[in-house]
Design a protein around this motif. Structure first.
Motif, PDB file in Angstrom:
ATOM      1  N   ARG A  21      -3.956  -6.157 -65.158  1.00 11.87           N
ATOM      2  CA  ARG A  21      -3.595  -7.456 -65.716  1.00 11.87           C
ATOM      3  C   ARG A  21      -3.408  -7.430 -67.233  1.00 11.87           C
ATOM      4  O   ARG A  21      -2.600  -8.176 -67.788  1.00 11.87           O
ATOM      5  N   LYS A  22      -4.129  -6.562 -67.929  1.00 12.85           N
ATOM      6  CA  LYS A  22      -4.064  -6.563 -69.393  1.00 12.85           C
ATOM      7  C   LYS A  22      -2.671  -6.235 -69.923  1.00 12.85           C
ATOM      8  O   LYS A  22      -2.289  -6.684 -71.005  1.00 12.85           O
ATOM      9  N   ASP A  23      -1.903  -5.466 -69.170  1.00  7.41           N
ATOM     10  CA  ASP A  23      -0.528  -5.123 -69.580  1.00  7.41           C
ATOM     11  C   ASP A  23       0.520  -5.808 -68.710  1.00  7.41           C
ATOM     12  O   ASP A  23       1.697  -5.468 -68.775  1.00  7.41           O
ATOM     13  N   PHE A  24       0.075  -6.775 -67.917  1.00  2.00           N
ATOM     14  CA  PHE A  24       0.984  -7.422 -66.971  1.00  2.00           C
ATOM     15  C   PHE A  24       2.003  -8.317 -67.671  1.00  2.00           C
ATOM     16  O   PHE A  24       1.655  -9.102 -68.552  1.00  2.00           O
ATOM     17  N   GLU A  25       3.251  -8.180 -67.280  1.00  2.00           N
ATOM     18  CA  GLU A  25       4.318  -9.044 -67.790  1.00  2.00           C
ATOM     19  C   GLU A  25       5.012  -9.786 -66.651  1.00  2.00           C
ATOM     20  O   GLU A  25       5.271 -10.976 -66.755  1.00  2.00           O
ATOM     21  N   SER A  26       5.302  -9.060 -65.576  1.00  2.00           N
ATOM     22  CA  SER A  26       5.987  -9.694 -64.453  1.00  2.00           C
ATOM     23  C   SER A  26       5.870  -8.830 -63.212  1.00  2.00           C
ATOM     24  O   SER A  26       5.805  -7.605 -63.293  1.00  2.00           O
ATOM     25  N   LEU A  27       5.842  -9.503 -62.067  1.00  2.00           N
ATOM     26  CA  LEU A  27       5.967  -8.790 -60.796  1.00  2.00           C
ATOM     27  C   LEU A  27       7.402  -8.300 -60.675  1.00  2.00           C
ATOM     28  O   LEU A  27       8.300  -8.785 -61.366  1.00  2.00           O
ATOM     29  N   ASP A  28       7.613  -7.356 -59.788  1.00  2.00           N
ATOM     30  CA  ASP A  28       8.952  -6.816 -59.570  1.00  2.00           C
ATOM     31  C   ASP A  28       9.598  -7.591 -58.425  1.00  2.00           C
ATOM     32  O   ASP A  28       9.183  -7.482 -57.275  1.00  2.00           O
ATOM     33  N   PHE A  29      10.597  -8.406 -58.773  1.00  6.86           N
ATOM     34  CA  PHE A  29      11.272  -9.237 -57.786  1.00  6.86           C
ATOM     35  C   PHE A  29      12.675  -8.713 -57.464  1.00  6.86           C
ATOM     36  O   PHE A  29      13.340  -8.136 -58.330  1.00  6.86           O
ATOM     37  N   PHE A  30      13.111  -8.960 -56.253  1.00  2.00           N
ATOM     38  CA  PHE A  30      14.529  -8.805 -55.955  1.00  2.00           C
ATOM     39  C   PHE A  30      15.268  -9.942 -56.655  1.00  2.00           C
ATOM     40  O   PHE A  30      14.705 -11.013 -56.896  1.00  2.00           O
ATOM     41  N   LYS A  31      16.529  -9.734 -56.955  1.00  2.00           N
ATOM     42  CA  LYS A  31      17.349 -10.790 -57.532  1.00  2.00           C
ATOM     43  C   LYS A  31      17.505 -11.908 -56.497  1.00  2.00           C
ATOM     44  O   LYS A  31      17.716 -11.631 -55.324  1.00  2.00           O
ATOM     45  N   PRO A  32      17.366 -13.184 -56.911  1.00  2.00           N
ATOM     46  CA  PRO A  32      17.536 -14.284 -55.953  1.00  2.00           C
ATOM     47  C   PRO A  32      18.850 -14.188 -55.189  1.00  2.00           C
ATOM     48  O   PRO A  32      19.898 -13.920 -55.769  1.00  2.00           O
ATOM     49  N   ASP A  33      18.772 -14.406 -53.892  1.00  4.94           N
ATOM     50  CA  ASP A  33      19.949 -14.291 -53.027  1.00  4.94           C
ATOM     51  C   ASP A  33      19.909 -15.427 -52.007  1.00  4.94           C
ATOM     52  O   ASP A  33      19.026 -15.466 -51.142  1.00  4.94           O
ATOM     53  N   VAL A  34      20.856 -16.353 -52.105  1.00  7.03           N
ATOM     54  CA  VAL A  34      20.846 -17.524 -51.217  1.00  7.03           C
ATOM     55  C   VAL A  34      21.105 -17.146 -49.755  1.00  7.03           C
ATOM     56  O   VAL A  34      20.865 -17.952 -48.856  1.00  7.03           O
ATOM     57  N   ASN A  35      21.579 -15.937 -49.497  1.00  2.59           N
ATOM     58  CA  ASN A  35      21.779 -15.488 -48.121  1.00  2.59           C
ATOM     59  C   ASN A  35      20.460 -15.305 -47.384  1.00  2.59           C
ATOM     60  O   ASN A  35      20.441 -15.194 -46.154  1.00  2.59           O
ATOM     61  N   TYR A  36      19.364 -15.253 -48.147  1.00  3.23           N
ATOM     62  CA  TYR A  36      18.038 -15.114 -47.543  1.00  3.23           C
ATOM     63  C   TYR A  36      17.315 -16.457 -47.465  1.00  3.23           C
ATOM     64  O   TYR A  36      16.090 -16.497 -47.294  1.00  3.23           O
ATOM     65  N   ILE A  37      18.061 -17.536 -47.607  1.00  2.00           N
ATOM     66  CA  ILE A  37      17.514 -18.874 -47.396  1.00  2.00           C
ATOM     67  C   ILE A  37      18.131 -19.403 -46.109  1.00  2.00           C
ATOM     68  O   ILE A  37      19.347 -19.561 -46.016  1.00  2.00           O
ATOM     69  N   VAL A  38      17.303 -19.644 -45.105  1.00  2.00           N
ATOM     70  CA  VAL A  38      17.814 -20.041 -43.793  1.00  2.00           C
ATOM     71  C   VAL A  38      17.168 -21.353 -43.340  1.00  2.00           C
ATOM     72  O   VAL A  38      16.070 -21.707 -43.782  1.00  2.00           O
TER      73      VAL A  38
END
Length: 216
Positions: free
Chosen positions: A64-81
């Protein structure tokens, strides 16, 4: 000749109106997609703040001390159902195994049926018997799942999605908001093991990726 010119003028006006209608329709679609993407980005930012905060973070201090961000996939509306929800009011509560041997009392709230990547899928969605009695979680539903990306792009044990009970029989599933179990980051946590029935035979390249410390 006069009638011909009038016909051409009317035809031209009709074409313009039709084009205008489709332009508006396309613009509305773009606005809707932007809204969905912004919702995902807002969720990502909120999750990052949670993981950076020592009061709410599952991360050990060394991460956590060096935490900046989780590694996310780029948002993709094709994965919203949009899924059809078949409620299962007669389902009998069962004990869901966890990573620590502890068991979590759950009940199958319903079956979600949806199309993803051109194929029809089904997932069970669960309600925790203890959590449903707590303020703020009475309508909370738990959707754990595994998919073909596990062990490669994503955590081997699968991921979770938080949902809320809808008023009707339709439910939006946003796989961009799939996150890792806390035990991925810290073994002190007890995490429900995804039931085998909730496996998707496609790659879900959306949501949180595998944590970098998995291989350490």
């Amino acid at each position: 000749m006069k009638h011909l010119l009038l016909f051409i003028a009317v035809l031209g006006l009709s074409c313009k109106q039709k084009k205008k209608y489709h332009d508006v329709e396309k613009q509305n679609e773009i606005v809707q997609q932007d809204t969905l993407v912004n919702s995902v980005l807002h969720w990502q930012g909120k999750l990052n703040k949670e993981y950076a905060n020592p009061e709410t973070s599952p991360l050990p201090d060394r991460y956590r001390k060096d935490f900046e961000s989780l590694d996310f996939f780029k948002p993709d509306v094709n994965y919203i159902v949009i899924a059809d929800l078949e409620r299962t009011p007669e389902a009998i509560p069962f004990m869901m195994p966890t990573t620590t041997g502890r068991k979590s009392k759950e009940v199958v709230y319903g079956i979600l049926t949806f199309v993803l990547q051109g194929e029809k899928h089904q997932l069970e969605v669960y309600q925790n018997r203890k959590l449903m009695l707590e303020e703020g979680y009475r309508d909370y539903l738990f959707l754990p799942f595994t998919d073909e990306s596990n062990g490669e792009e994503t955590y081997a044990g699968g991921r979770y999605i938080d949902l809320r009970i809808p008023e009707g029989n339709k439910m939006q599933i946003d796989f961009n908001k799939a996150y890792n179990p806390y035990c991925v980051y810290n073994k002190k946590y007890s995490c429900p093991i995804v039931p085998s029935v909730n496996n998707l035979n496609v790659k879900v390249l959306a949501g949180v990726k595998s944590f970098q410390s998995d291989n350490k």
